[in-house]
Design an enzyme around this catalytic site. Structure first.
Site, PDB file in Angstrom:
ATOM      1  N   SER A   1       0.822  -1.211   0.000  1.00 28.11           N
ATOM      2  CA  SER A   1       0.000   0.000   0.000  1.00 28.11           C
ATOM      3  C   SER A   1       0.856   1.263   0.000  1.00 28.11           C
ATOM      4  O   SER A   1       0.382   2.321  -0.399  1.00 28.11           O
ATOM      5  CB  SER A   1      -0.918   0.024   1.225  1.00 28.11           C
ATOM      6  OG  SER A   1      -1.765  -1.078   1.204  1.00 28.11           O
TER       7      SER A   1
ATOM      8  N   ASP B   1      -7.895  -4.867   3.297  1.00 28.27           N
ATOM      9  CA  ASP B   1      -6.528  -5.408   3.277  1.00 28.27           C
ATOM     10  C   ASP B   1      -6.253  -6.256   4.515  1.00 28.27           C
ATOM     11  O   ASP B   1      -5.757  -7.379   4.407  1.00 28.27           O
ATOM     12  CB  ASP B   1      -5.538  -4.246   3.192  1.00 28.27           C
ATOM     13  CG  ASP B   1      -4.097  -4.727   3.212  1.00 28.27           C
ATOM     14  OD1 ASP B   1      -3.714  -5.449   2.275  1.00 28.27           O
ATOM     15  OD2 ASP B   1      -3.369  -4.398   4.162  1.00 28.27           O
TER      16      ASP B   1
ATOM     17  N   ASP C   1      -0.978   4.339   8.845  1.00 30.42           N
ATOM     18  CA  ASP C   1      -1.033   3.288   7.832  1.00 30.42           C
ATOM     19  C   ASP C   1      -0.755   3.912   6.459  1.00 30.42           C
ATOM     20  O   ASP C   1      -0.900   5.119   6.251  1.00 30.42           O
ATOM     21  CB  ASP C   1      -2.396   2.599   7.861  1.00 30.42           C
ATOM     22  CG  ASP C   1      -2.319   1.176   7.324  1.00 30.42           C
ATOM     23  OD1 ASP C   1      -1.190   0.661   7.172  1.00 30.42           O
ATOM     24  OD2 ASP C   1      -3.371   0.573   7.057  1.00 30.42           O
TER      25      ASP C   1
ATOM     26  N   GLU D   1     -10.934   5.912   1.879  1.00 34.35           N
ATOM     27  CA  GLU D   1     -10.393   4.557   1.796  1.00 34.35           C
ATOM     28  C   GLU D   1     -11.240   3.553   2.571  1.00 34.35           C
ATOM     29  O   GLU D   1     -11.566   3.768   3.737  1.00 34.35           O
ATOM     30  CB  GLU D   1      -8.962   4.507   2.353  1.00 34.35           C
ATOM     31  CG  GLU D   1      -8.344   3.130   2.151  1.00 34.35           C
ATOM     32  CD  GLU D   1      -7.065   2.890   2.938  1.00 34.35           C
ATOM     33  OE1 GLU D   1      -6.254   2.080   2.472  1.00 34.35           O
ATOM     34  OE2 GLU D   1      -6.865   3.485   4.014  1.00 34.35           O
TER      35      GLU D   1
ATOM     36  N   ASP E   1      -5.182  -0.405  -4.531  1.00 35.44           N
ATOM     37  CA  ASP E   1      -3.737  -0.289  -4.670  1.00 35.44           C
ATOM     38  C   ASP E   1      -3.082  -1.604  -5.083  1.00 35.44           C
ATOM     39  O   ASP E   1      -2.029  -1.636  -5.690  1.00 35.44           O
ATOM     40  CB  ASP E   1      -3.122   0.248  -3.366  1.00 35.44           C
ATOM     41  CG  ASP E   1      -3.715  -0.427  -2.125  1.00 35.44           C
ATOM     42  OD1 ASP E   1      -4.539  -1.356  -2.264  1.00 35.44           O
ATOM     43  OD2 ASP E   1      -3.334  -0.019  -1.010  1.00 35.44           O
ATOM     44  N   HIS E   2      -3.739  -2.723  -4.718  1.00 26.22           N
ATOM     45  CA  HIS E   2      -3.220  -4.070  -5.016  1.00 26.22           C
ATOM     46  C   HIS E   2      -4.279  -5.066  -4.561  1.00 26.22           C
ATOM     47  O   HIS E   2      -5.296  -4.664  -3.980  1.00 26.22           O
ATOM     48  CB  HIS E   2      -1.904  -4.335  -4.264  1.00 26.22           C
ATOM     49  CG  HIS E   2      -2.039  -4.124  -2.783  1.00 26.22           C
ATOM     50  ND1 HIS E   2      -2.682  -5.024  -1.946  1.00 26.22           N
ATOM     51  CD2 HIS E   2      -1.664  -3.084  -1.992  1.00 26.22           C
ATOM     52  CE1 HIS E   2      -2.670  -4.558  -0.711  1.00 26.22           C
ATOM     53  NE2 HIS E   2      -2.081  -3.372  -0.707  1.00 26.22           N
TER      54      HIS E   2
HETATM   55 ZN   LIG Z   1      -1.603  -5.400   3.035  1.00 28.63          ZN
END
Ligand SMILES: [Zn+2]
Length: 385
Positions: free
Chosen positions: A107, A279, A158, A274, A321-322
């Site tokens: 991230s 995640d 974070d 967000e 982001d992923h």
């Molecule tokens: Zn992660």
């Protein structure tokens, strides 16, 4: 791996301090490569939201589902009996997520590329591969006189909020990252992580510094709600916000409150929202909490689409982001809202992630592009750069 251990530690901590979710069997990572079943108990209705017709992009709301891939979206869609607010999106594109020095990003680097328009190294937040600070969409919008903000459900050290507001080559420098917030140009910040704002090793009181720089610092939702104008930096929780079932529609309310304050600027605003803990729950291989968080994010998306539809000059972009967890949907039933999933990893996986857009110039987000192009497209459309 360090991040993964931190996630496990956070899971243990969470299990001590927060009520247990309904399905305790999934709150560990032993589910790796085994089938996990989730049935959504109460599906929600999703209305059709008509997209506005104009082409002027006055405001931009950028929404990031941390670790959210198409598989997360399709699983959440199945669990809600074939409905999501995301279905109202006008276009979809695909974002290539690799970072400057690794194929599978985190991230820090993933969010920095989205925030700044430049790919960087794994674990960096808001800096280039040489560690030099990068301007983010918050800075670019402020330079043009717009108002700016971020609203997240995680601790503010974070990576994703830090990618937009702070600068550090190592995302694990948590106190340093929090200590950077008084330099941030966001007018509105909502998130967790109060424990690192005071009682710090360096003796600083970050809330006091924020006050001195003109931010109001409400410490509860009620205090924030009472604020009618000006800069607000709200940190109601010591670490993350509570579990989705406990906090209700907090992310939606925090996002709408940000819009209420930021939209007072006639030049427009940029807001990053967000869905932070998709995640975390992907790392934990916890399908129950992962679906709750994804549905909470989807309902927040719905609130942003509805606001944008009424406003007519607001572009909403939703991306990730992923991917986290290597989630695979192996079976399910649309009528029952049942999904059967497997996770293949406790970390991130390498895959393109979706980019959804709603509002004026949404069509600019069609196609296959780099994650860093998202920043460039927003600058072009909103700021004329
Ligand atoms: Zn992660």
């Amino acid at each position: 791996m360090k991040k993964y251990i931190l996630h496990l530690a956070a899971a243990l901590l969470a299990s001590c301090t927060q009520p247990q979710p309904v399905n305790n069997d999934t709150v560990q990572t032993k589910g790796r490569d085994t089938e996990l079943t989730y049935v959504m108990p109460q599906p929600y209705e999703v209305p059709v939201i008509e997209a506005p017709k104009g082409s002027k992009v006055k405001n931009v709301i950028l929404m990031i589902g941390d670790g959210m891939s198409l598989m997360h979206v399709y699983s959440a869609w199945t669990a809600n009996r074939g409905h999501l607010y995301l279905d109202n999106s006008q276009v979809v594109g695909l974002s290539k997520t690799y970072c400057a020095n690794k194929l599978v990003t985190d991230s820090g680097a993933g969010g920095t590329a989205i925030a700044t328009g430049q790919k960087t190294n794994y674990h960096c937040v808001g800096v280039d591969p040489e560690g030099r600070p990068l301007k983010s969409l918050i800075d670019y919008a402020k330079e043009k006189g717009l108002s700016t903000g971020v609203a997240v459900t995680c601790r503010l050290w974070d990576a994703t909020p830090a990618d937009f507001c702070c600068h550090n080559a190592d995302r694990d420098q948590e106190e340093e990252i929090i200590g950077d917030y008084p330099n941030c140009r966001a007018d509105y910040v909502f998130g967790g992580g109060a424990q690192k704002f005071t009682n710090r090793k360096d003796g600083r009181d970050i809330f006091k510094e924020l006050n001195e720089k003109g931010w109001q610092t409400p410490r509860t939702w009620e205090e924030l709600e009472a604020i009618q104008e000006g800069k607000a930096f709200c940190v109601p929780y010591d670490v993350d916000t509570p579990l989705p079932a406990e906090r209700g529609d907090l992310l939606k309310r925090a996002s709408l409150k940000g819009i209420e304050l930021l939209s007072q600027n006639e030049k427009g605003f940029f807001l990053m929202v967000e869905g932070s803990q998709l995640d975390d729950y992907g790392h934990f291989n916890d399908i129950d909490l992962l679906m709750q968080e994804t549905h909470d994010f989807d309902r927040t998306i719905g609130a942003m689409y509805e606001w944008a539809a009424k406003d007519g000059e607001t572009l909403v972009v939703v991306t990730a982001d992923h991917e986290t967890g290597g989630l695979t949907l192996v079976d399910g039933d649309l009528n029952e809202g049942r999904i059967v999933c497997k996770f293949s990893t406790g970390g991130h996986s390498g895959v393109m992630v979706p980019v959804y857009a709603f509002g004026p110039c949404a069509e600019e987000f069609t196609g296959i592009f780099e994650n860093s192009d998202i920043c460039k497209k927003i600058r072009k459309l909103q700021l004329g750069e």
